[in-house]
Design a protein around this motif. Structure first.
Motif, PDB file in Angstrom:
ATOM      1  N   THR A 123      -8.246  -8.945  -5.118  1.00  0.00           N
ATOM      2  CA  THR A 123      -8.262 -10.029  -5.857  1.00  0.00           C
ATOM      3  C   THR A 123      -9.273 -10.891  -5.249  1.00  0.00           C
ATOM      4  OG1 THR A 123      -6.633 -11.120  -4.381  1.00  0.00           O
ATOM      5  CG2 THR A 123      -5.570 -10.077  -6.189  1.00  0.00           C
ATOM      6  N   LYS A 149      -2.064  -6.647  -3.795  1.00  0.00           N
ATOM      7  CA  LYS A 149      -2.564  -7.911  -3.704  1.00  0.00           C
ATOM      8  C   LYS A 149      -0.952  -8.768  -3.141  1.00  0.00           C
ATOM      9  CE  LYS A 149      -0.862  -8.873  -8.480  1.00  0.00           C
ATOM     10  NZ  LYS A 149       0.049  -9.872  -8.089  1.00  0.00           N
ATOM     11  N   SER A 162      -1.070 -14.177  -5.262  1.00  0.00           N
ATOM     12  CA  SER A 162      -2.579 -14.197  -5.284  1.00  0.00           C
ATOM     13  C   SER A 162      -2.943 -14.801  -6.788  1.00  0.00           C
ATOM     14  CB  SER A 162      -3.084 -12.547  -5.244  1.00  0.00           C
ATOM     15  OG  SER A 162      -2.894 -12.227  -3.997  1.00  0.00           O
TER      16      SER A 162
END
Ligand code: A2R
Ligand code: GDD
Length: 324
Positions: free
Chosen positions: A9, A33, A37
């Motif tokens: 991300t 992630k 996120s």
């Protein structure tokens, strides 16, 4: 081929996913992630990547997904990446960056993948820290004299790569990347904060005053799109256990970077130093020698610094225009 990107991300991770999707369609991409996120950098690839919620500090999650995915390549980019944050909360940086690295290696080892999975580790030029004038351009053999907790965390990640390779044969490739920038770079980093302030000023959203920190420092910038290409090539052509600088070989003072950005705007902008932006010990010069990496892989940067600056400033102009 199954490829895992931790930190997908983020700035480099999202550009790496774009690079792989475009240039290596044979690869199946997985991304770690956190459930919280932001998806701003990956919104365009949500249906092209298989995402898993794995905080890198959480061994249970990391171990489970490494076992399920059994990746052939891992790009380990997840980290607390902002140097000043490491003075404010040193343990958070040390914990994320060091425990995250150990969790990943242990999961790979415990699933019997040590001699199968190539792992690129995003180490940093910040590890060199205090560099003397006669030591530039900096080679991989230069002493490491860290000047921030972040640098210490990256040295530890780097040396864990060496140690797990020697102890267990983990195929860790340690890339020490010098500064990189471009669109999607977090807003706290130097070229992003300068560009964002210009975009805000151009829209009369703030007074025409640019807040800056240390303008005397020198940094060696490469475009992020050249850097992620280097990461892919590293996993194809580099030697496990070894360390490689990735750099452009040109240093710019931050003052000269600011001047270039200001020259791209029609606004009259006053520059003021913000004491909050000054560091307890800033690294004064980072100028890299990437000849070891270039000789082994043939890589060289292709995007000019001026182009990178223009793209970054236009990215912020577009972003600000979209919210007003
Ligand atoms: O903040 P998030 O949730 O969007 O994810 C960031 C991720 N990250 C983590 N992922 C899992 N568990 C954690 N505890 C954790 N903490 C942070 O790392 C984000 O996806 C990524 C960092 O992205 P940026 O801050 O944009 O850094 P950048 O420039 O992409 O750096 C990539 C690598 C790092 O290892 C730097 O230290 C190195 O290159 O220069
Ligand atoms: N962030 C920031 N903001 N930096 C400023 C400012 C400002 O307003 N004004 C001057 N600077 C100076 C900093 O003091 C530093 O000398 C230089 O600009 C670059 O700062 P950053 O962009 O924050 O990057 P960095 O060099 O500390 O770290 C980056 O590069 C490393 C590789 O060497 C990060 O990307 C790290 O994650 C990466 O490892």
């Amino acid at each position: 081929m199954r490829v895992l990107i931790t930190g997908i991300t983020g700035f480099a991770g999202s550009h790496l996913a774009d690079y792989i999707l475009k240039n290596h369609p044979e690869a199946e991409i997985f991304g770690f992630k956190r459930w919280r996120s932001r998806d701003e950098n990956i919104i365009h690839i949500l249906d092209k990547v298989e995402f898993h919620d794995a905080d890198i500090k959480d061994f249970t999650a990391v171990n489970r997904f490494i076992g399920e995915i059994k990746p052939e390549k891992i790009f380990h980019l997840a980290a607390q990446s902002f140097v000043p944050a490491s003075w404010k909360s040193p343990m958070e940086t040390l914990d994320t960056n060091i425990a995250g690295q150990v969790n990943l290696f242990e999961a790979v080892r415990q699933h019997g993948l040590a001699d199968k999975t190539v792992i690129q580790i995003a180490c940093s030029s910040e590890e060199y820290g205090l560099v003397h004038e006669d030591e530039v351009p900096i080679k991989e053999t230069n002493p490491l004299r860290p000047l921030s907790p972040y640098a210490v965390s990256k040295i530890t990640q780097d040396f864990l790569g060496y140690q797990y390779h020697e102890s267990y044969g983990i195929k860790a490739i340690r890339t020490r990347t010098f500064n990189h920038t471009g669109p999607r770079r977090g807003e706290v980093f130097v070229i992003s904060t300068f560009s964002k302030q210009i975009a805000l000023i151009e829209n009369d959203l703030i007074d025409p005053v640019m807040k800056v920190g240390n303008l005397d420092a020198q940094r060696d910038f490469t475009d992020v799109r050249d850097v992620v290409r280097a990461y892919w090539i590293a996993t194809e052509k580099c030697t496990p256990g070894e360390v490689y600088n990735i750099a452009s070989g040109t240093a710019h003072t931050i003052q000269s970077v600011l001047d270039k950005l200001l020259a791209m705007s029609n606004k009259e902008i006053k520059v003021v130093q913000d004491p909050e932006r000054m560091r307890p010990s800033d690294v004064q010069i980072l100028l890299g020698d990437a000849s070891k990496f270039s000789k082994q892989t043939g890589w060289k940067p292709e995007i000019s610094f001026d182009q990178t600056l223009e793209d970054t400033l236009n990215y912020w102009r577009k972003k600000i225009a979209a919210i007003i």
